[in-house]
Design a protein around this motif. Structure first.
Motif, PDB file in Angstrom:
ATOM      1  N   LEU A  52       0.829  -1.207   0.000  1.00  0.00           N
ATOM      2  CA  LEU A  52       0.000   0.000   0.000  1.00  0.00           C
ATOM      3  C   LEU A  52       0.862   1.255   0.000  1.00  0.00           C
ATOM      4  CD1 LEU A  52      -2.909  -0.704   2.533  1.00  0.00           C
ATOM      5  CD2 LEU A  52      -3.066  -0.569   0.041  1.00  0.00           C
ATOM      6  N   GLU A  53       1.900   1.258   0.821  1.00  0.00           N
ATOM      7  CA  GLU A  53       2.780   2.419   0.906  1.00  0.00           C
ATOM      8  C   GLU A  53       3.480   2.658  -0.433  1.00  0.00           C
ATOM      9  OE1 GLU A  53       3.008   4.673   3.018  1.00  0.00           O
ATOM     10  OE2 GLU A  53       2.505   3.915   5.010  1.00  0.00           O
ATOM     11  N   GLY A  54       3.901   1.577  -1.085  1.00  0.00           N
ATOM     12  CA  GLY A  54       4.539   1.718  -2.384  1.00  0.00           C
ATOM     13  C   GLY A  54       3.585   2.275  -3.424  1.00  0.00           C
ATOM     14  N   TYR A  55       2.337   1.805  -3.388  1.00  0.00           N
ATOM     15  CA  TYR A  55       1.323   2.303  -4.321  1.00  0.00           C
ATOM     16  C   TYR A  55       1.027   3.771  -4.044  1.00  0.00           C
ATOM     17  CZ  TYR A  55      -3.038   2.370  -7.021  1.00  0.00           C
ATOM     18  OH  TYR A  55      -4.030   2.664  -7.931  1.00  0.00           O
ATOM     19  N   ARG A  56       0.946   4.135  -2.776  1.00  0.00           N
ATOM     20  CA  ARG A  56       0.700   5.538  -2.414  1.00  0.00           C
ATOM     21  C   ARG A  56       1.804   6.437  -2.960  1.00  0.00           C
ATOM     22  NH1 ARG A  56       2.242   9.508   0.692  1.00  0.00           N
ATOM     23  NH2 ARG A  56       4.067   8.316   1.312  1.00  0.00           N
ATOM     24  N   GLN A  57       3.048   6.016  -2.799  1.00  0.00           N
ATOM     25  CA  GLN A  57       4.159   6.829  -3.276  1.00  0.00           C
ATOM     26  C   GLN A  57       4.172   6.922  -4.793  1.00  0.00           C
ATOM     27  OE1 GLN A  57       6.350   8.719  -1.303  1.00  0.00           O
ATOM     28  NE2 GLN A  57       6.600   9.565  -3.363  1.00  0.00           N
ATOM     29  N   HIS A  93      -6.256  -1.770 -16.260  1.00  0.00           N
ATOM     30  CA  HIS A  93      -5.297  -2.851 -16.453  1.00  0.00           C
ATOM     31  C   HIS A  93      -5.750  -4.088 -15.677  1.00  0.00           C
ATOM     32  CE1 HIS A  93      -1.452  -4.826 -17.078  1.00  0.00           C
ATOM     33  NE2 HIS A  93      -1.393  -5.088 -15.789  1.00  0.00           N
ATOM     34  N   GLY A  94      -5.460  -5.246 -16.223  1.00  0.00           N
ATOM     35  CA  GLY A  94      -5.796  -6.498 -15.549  1.00  0.00           C
ATOM     36  C   GLY A  94      -5.862  -7.626 -16.560  1.00  0.00           C
ATOM     37  N   GLU A  95      -5.403  -8.801 -16.168  1.00  0.00           N
ATOM     38  CA  GLU A  95      -5.376  -9.929 -17.104  1.00  0.00           C
ATOM     39  C   GLU A  95      -6.766 -10.492 -17.376  1.00  0.00           C
ATOM     40  OE1 GLU A  95      -2.650 -12.929 -15.951  1.00  0.00           O
ATOM     41  OE2 GLU A  95      -0.904 -11.608 -15.940  1.00  0.00           O
ATOM     42  N   THR A  96      -7.611 -10.535 -16.357  1.00  0.00           N
ATOM     43  CA  THR A  96      -8.951 -11.105 -16.539  1.00  0.00           C
ATOM     44  C   THR A  96     -10.042 -10.039 -16.539  1.00  0.00           C
ATOM     45  OG1 THR A  96      -9.130 -11.481 -14.149  1.00  0.00           O
ATOM     46  CG2 THR A  96      -8.294 -13.290 -15.490  1.00  0.00           C
ATOM     47  N   ALA A  97      -9.826  -8.950 -15.809  1.00  0.00           N
ATOM     48  CA  ALA A  97     -10.803  -7.859 -15.754  1.00  0.00           C
ATOM     49  C   ALA A  97     -10.094  -6.607 -15.237  1.00  0.00           C
ATOM     50  CB  ALA A  97     -11.965  -8.220 -14.828  1.00  0.00           C
ATOM     51  N   ALA A  98     -10.716  -5.447 -15.475  1.00  0.00           N
ATOM     52  CA  ALA A  98     -10.144  -4.192 -14.975  1.00  0.00           C
ATOM     53  C   ALA A  98     -10.056  -4.247 -13.455  1.00  0.00           C
ATOM     54  CB  ALA A  98     -11.009  -3.023 -15.421  1.00  0.00           C
ATOM     55  N   ARG A  99      -8.904  -3.855 -12.912  1.00  0.00           N
ATOM     56  CA  ARG A  99      -8.693  -4.010 -11.471  1.00  0.00           C
ATOM     57  C   ARG A  99      -9.001  -2.759 -10.667  1.00  0.00           C
ATOM     58  NH1 ARG A  99      -2.922  -6.984 -10.798  1.00  0.00           N
ATOM     59  NH2 ARG A  99      -2.190  -5.120 -11.896  1.00  0.00           N
ATOM     60  N   GLY A 100      -9.211  -1.631 -11.324  1.00  0.00           N
ATOM     61  CA  GLY A 100      -9.491  -0.407 -10.588  1.00  0.00           C
ATOM     62  C   GLY A 100      -8.277   0.084  -9.819  1.00  0.00           C
ATOM     63  N   CYS A 101      -8.523   0.819  -8.763  1.00  0.00           N
ATOM     64  CA  CYS A 101      -7.455   1.379  -7.924  1.00  0.00           C
ATOM     65  C   CYS A 101      -7.101   0.388  -6.816  1.00  0.00           C
ATOM     66  CB  CYS A 101      -7.936   2.700  -7.322  1.00  0.00           C
ATOM     67  SG  CYS A 101      -6.833   3.405  -6.066  1.00  0.00           S
ATOM     68  N   PHE A 102      -5.832   0.111  -6.663  1.00  0.00           N
ATOM     69  CA  PHE A 102      -5.388  -0.834  -5.634  1.00  0.00           C
ATOM     70  C   PHE A 102      -5.816  -0.371  -4.245  1.00  0.00           C
ATOM     71  CE2 PHE A 102      -1.730  -2.329  -2.870  1.00  0.00           C
ATOM     72  CZ  PHE A 102      -2.197  -3.632  -2.755  1.00  0.00           C
ATOM     73  N   LEU A 103      -5.653   0.907  -3.972  1.00  0.00           N
ATOM     74  CA  LEU A 103      -5.985   1.453  -2.652  1.00  0.00           C
ATOM     75  C   LEU A 103      -7.490   1.388  -2.398  1.00  0.00           C
ATOM     76  CD1 LEU A 103      -4.485   3.097  -0.278  1.00  0.00           C
ATOM     77  CD2 LEU A 103      -5.517   5.098  -1.362  1.00  0.00           C
ATOM     78  N   GLY A 115      -6.541   6.567   4.980  1.00  0.00           N
ATOM     79  CA  GLY A 115      -6.888   7.949   5.279  1.00  0.00           C
ATOM     80  C   GLY A 115      -5.766   8.907   4.925  1.00  0.00           C
ATOM     81  N   ARG A 116      -4.546   8.526   5.261  1.00  0.00           N
ATOM     82  CA  ARG A 116      -3.389   9.383   4.963  1.00  0.00           C
ATOM     83  C   ARG A 116      -3.186   9.526   3.461  1.00  0.00           C
ATOM     84  NH1 ARG A 116       1.735   7.425   4.735  1.00  0.00           N
ATOM     85  NH2 ARG A 116       1.181   5.666   6.097  1.00  0.00           N
ATOM     86  N   SER A 117      -3.378   8.435   2.738  1.00  0.00           N
ATOM     87  CA  SER A 117      -3.198   8.466   1.288  1.00  0.00           C
ATOM     88  C   SER A 117      -4.212   9.400   0.633  1.00  0.00           C
ATOM     89  CB  SER A 117      -3.333   7.059   0.707  1.00  0.00           C
ATOM     90  OG  SER A 117      -2.343   6.198   1.219  1.00  0.00           O
ATOM     91  N   LEU A 118      -5.480   9.261   1.008  1.00  0.00           N
ATOM     92  CA  LEU A 118      -6.508  10.122   0.431  1.00  0.00           C
ATOM     93  C   LEU A 118      -6.250  11.588   0.776  1.00  0.00           C
ATOM     94  CD1 LEU A 118      -9.765   8.038   1.052  1.00  0.00           C
ATOM     95  CD2 LEU A 118      -8.303   8.097  -0.975  1.00  0.00           C
ATOM     96  N   SER A 119      -5.806  11.836   2.001  1.00  0.00           N
ATOM     97  CA  SER A 119      -5.498  13.196   2.430  1.00  0.00           C
ATOM     98  C   SER A 119      -4.318  13.763   1.639  1.00  0.00           C
ATOM     99  CB  SER A 119      -5.183  13.210   3.925  1.00  0.00           C
ATOM    100  OG  SER A 119      -4.838  14.510   4.362  1.00  0.00           O
ATOM    101  N   ASP A 120      -3.309  12.928   1.404  1.00  0.00           N
ATOM    102  CA  ASP A 120      -2.142  13.374   0.638  1.00  0.00           C
ATOM    103  C   ASP A 120      -2.521  13.704  -0.803  1.00  0.00           C
ATOM    104  OD1 ASP A 120      -0.529  13.078   2.839  1.00  0.00           O
ATOM    105  OD2 ASP A 120       0.390  11.198   2.186  1.00  0.00           O
TER     106      ASP A 120
END
Length: 203
Positions: free
Chosen positions: A65-70, A103-113, A132-137
């Protein structure tokens, strides 16, 4: 704690690559349904090595999650280049988001977070904090650009930068959910254009 993590790492260990593989598993299956066997197979790490490198399953998920946020913050900062017009900035934000969400091999995956952390936030306090921190950032980064837009006259003088930023984020959240629900690219791009026009006005 760091020494404990290093103990189980194999030679030529690439933490970033392993986290990317683990993220794909969590993204497709969700936190609860992602088994240690799934994660071990994807990262090419046996269980002792997986625990040694990242700790337990929740810690591994939090790291992804932290990697995706960054990654998201970096992409957002690039898309919001103040040398461009605000409407172009927002169009770039949504275009970049859709390139990920669809993006996605079988279906659209949307946002990871949005797709995974919202489901776990009730039971996992640490996940709720990252969400919460990610959305705020994200809101804060967009708000900075909105303030510049008010100062430059791109937005009306009385516009509320914080409210406008949250509105821009809400459009992105809608794209994330709708892409995962199977809406077409054409439909999603139309929503994105409407979001830009709602905030910036029609040309």
């Amino acid at each position: 704690m760091k020494d404990e993590k290093k103990r189980g790492r194999p030679r030529a260990f690439d933490a970033k690559a392993a986290l990317g593989k683990a993220r794909d598993v969590f993204w497709d299956r969700g936190f609860a349904a992602a088994s240690l066997d799934n994660l071990s197979a994807a990262t090419n790490l046996n269980r002792p090595s997986l625990y040694g490198a990242f700790g337990d399953k929740e810690n591994l998920y939090l790291d992804t999650l932290e990697g995706y946020r960054q990654d998201g913050m970096d992409a957002l900062s690039e898309a919001l280049d103040p040398s461009l017009q605000l409407r172009d900035n927002l169009a770039r934000v949504y275009e970049s988001a859709l390139s990920i969400y669809l993006h996605g091999e079988t279906a659209a995956r949307g946002c990871f977070l949005i797709g995974t952390a919202t489901a776990e936030a009730i039971q996992h306090e640490r996940v709720r904090e990252v969400l919460g921190r990610s959305l705020s950032d994200f809101d804060g980064e967009i708000e900075k650009r909105m303030r510049l837009a008010v100062e430059s006259g791109e937005l009306p003088e009385g516009a509320d930068p914080q409210a406008m930023a949250r509105l821009a984020s809400a459009v992105m959240h809608s794209l994330a959910v709708r892409s995962r629900a199977g809406d077409s690219r054409e439909t999603l791009e139309a929503i994105a254009r409407s979001g830009v026009e709602l905030i910036c006005g029609r040309r």
